[in-house]
Write an enzyme that holds these catalytic residues in place. Structure first.
Site, PDB file in Angstrom:
ATOM      1  N   LYS A   1       0.831  -1.204   0.000  1.00  0.00           N
ATOM      2  CA  LYS A   1       0.000   0.000   0.000  1.00  0.00           C
ATOM      3  C   LYS A   1       0.868   1.257   0.000  1.00  0.00           C
ATOM      4  O   LYS A   1       2.020   1.244   0.416  1.00  0.00           O
ATOM      5  CB  LYS A   1      -0.974  -0.034   1.178  1.00  0.00           C
ATOM      6  CG  LYS A   1      -2.032  -1.122   0.976  1.00  0.00           C
ATOM      7  CD  LYS A   1      -3.099  -1.163   2.043  1.00  0.00           C
ATOM      8  CE  LYS A   1      -4.144  -2.218   1.700  1.00  0.00           C
ATOM      9  NZ  LYS A   1      -5.182  -2.358   2.738  1.00  0.00           N
TER      10      LYS A   1
ATOM     11  N   ARG B   1      -1.928 -10.090   5.963  1.00  0.00           N
ATOM     12  CA  ARG B   1      -2.467 -10.358   4.624  1.00  0.00           C
ATOM     13  C   ARG B   1      -1.493  -9.769   3.602  1.00  0.00           C
ATOM     14  O   ARG B   1      -1.284  -8.554   3.567  1.00  0.00           O
ATOM     15  CB  ARG B   1      -3.852  -9.723   4.484  1.00  0.00           C
ATOM     16  CG  ARG B   1      -4.554  -9.956   3.155  1.00  0.00           C
ATOM     17  CD  ARG B   1      -5.941  -9.318   3.191  1.00  0.00           C
ATOM     18  NE  ARG B   1      -6.664  -9.505   1.951  1.00  0.00           N
ATOM     19  CZ  ARG B   1      -6.589  -8.686   0.891  1.00  0.00           C
ATOM     20  NH1 ARG B   1      -5.816  -7.605   0.957  1.00  0.00           N
ATOM     21  NH2 ARG B   1      -7.270  -8.936  -0.216  1.00  0.00           N
TER      22      ARG B   1
END
Length: 272
Positions: free
Chosen positions: A219, A251
């Site tokens: 991200k 994750r």
């Protein structure tokens, strides 16, 4: 409807779990289009199992910033063939990343063990479905709906605690077992880079009552947190930091390197 008792592997949290990401989409922010064909999606799931994943998380609708929602029928057309090919042939719990009750129901019928819901169970009938099926629910924190996010102002953790109190109460009221609830602070969903960094550095803001999932993989905030680092390297650094401070599930896209990093951490801590 399939019961969680048929889950391929236990979700006990005595050790941190690596959740491998399988985006069966053409437009996900990191690897959209790479696994949107059935053959490549199935092969990637098997590859992540070989690399040591504990859970496979399959998404058939992108939730990247600015994403355009798709219909349930389109999501199912992408998702169900993948599940039908993976579920009978893989030994890991299968998570499905969806916020639609109709998609979740079909996924559970096809063998999903976990519904990973960026909308925190707010779609009509979702909580009742989770309750009746006995699968796990990931409740993710966000500001507004997943496709309409605005940055938070004020005390982020106070906002998240209030949010989780309300959504967990709703889940319990619907009959979902307490030990079937996982919480996700929602890194990247309506939060500034600084707020995302706060979450990585304090994943246990909600205490030890529920397992916490951290989804930092690749991200944009990582470029602020670790300037100049490769996104996968930064993902591993952030995820290990979260695990050291109490996160239960990370994750990630790059399962192999994440598993290796956690094994190295366990060795240093004398756990293996």
């Amino acid at each position: 409807m399939r019961s969680i008792m048929g889950c391929r592997s236990s979700l006990g949290f005595d050790a941190p779990k690596v959740m491998g990401i399988l985006n069966a989409t053409p437009d996900s922010f990191s690897d959209g289009g790479k696994y949107d064909k059935l053959e490549s999606a199935v092969a990637h799931a098997f590859s992540m199992e070989d690399d040591g994943a504990d859970i496979i998380d399959i998404g058939a609708e992108s939730t990247r910033p600015g994403f355009v929602p798709i219909s349930a029928s389109e999501e199912l057309n992408r998702l169900i063939p993948v599940l039908e090919n993976i579920v009978p042939n893989i030994s890991l719990p299968i998570s499905v990343d969806t916020s639609k009750t109709a998609v979740a129901e079909a996924a559970i019928d096809a063998g999903a063990d976990i519904i990973n819901d960026v909308n925190a169970g707010r779609d009509s009938g979702m909580l009742e479905l989770i309750s009746s099926s006995g699968v796990y629910l990931v409740i993710m924190h966000s500001n507004g709906s997943p496709d309409n996010q605005s940055p938070f102002e004020g005390d982020l953790f106070e906002n998240m605690i209030s949010f989780f109190d309300e959504r967990i109460d709703a889940a319990l009221d619907a009959g979902i077992r307490k030990d079937r609830i996982i919480i996700d602070p929602g890194i990247g969903f309506g939060k500034s880079p600084e707020q995302n960094m706060e979450i990585v550095n304090n994943p246990m803001f909600y205490g030890r009552e529920f397992p916490v999932l951290i989804g930092a993989s690749r991200k944009r905030f990582l470029s602020v947190m670790y300037p100049g680092e490769d996104r996968d390297v930064a993902t591993i650094t952030a995820s290990v930091s979260s695990v050291m401070k109490g996160a239960d599930i990370v994750r990630v896209h790059n399962v192999k390197d994440m598993v290796s990093a956690l094994r190295g951490l366990s060795c240093k801590q004398g756990k293996v």
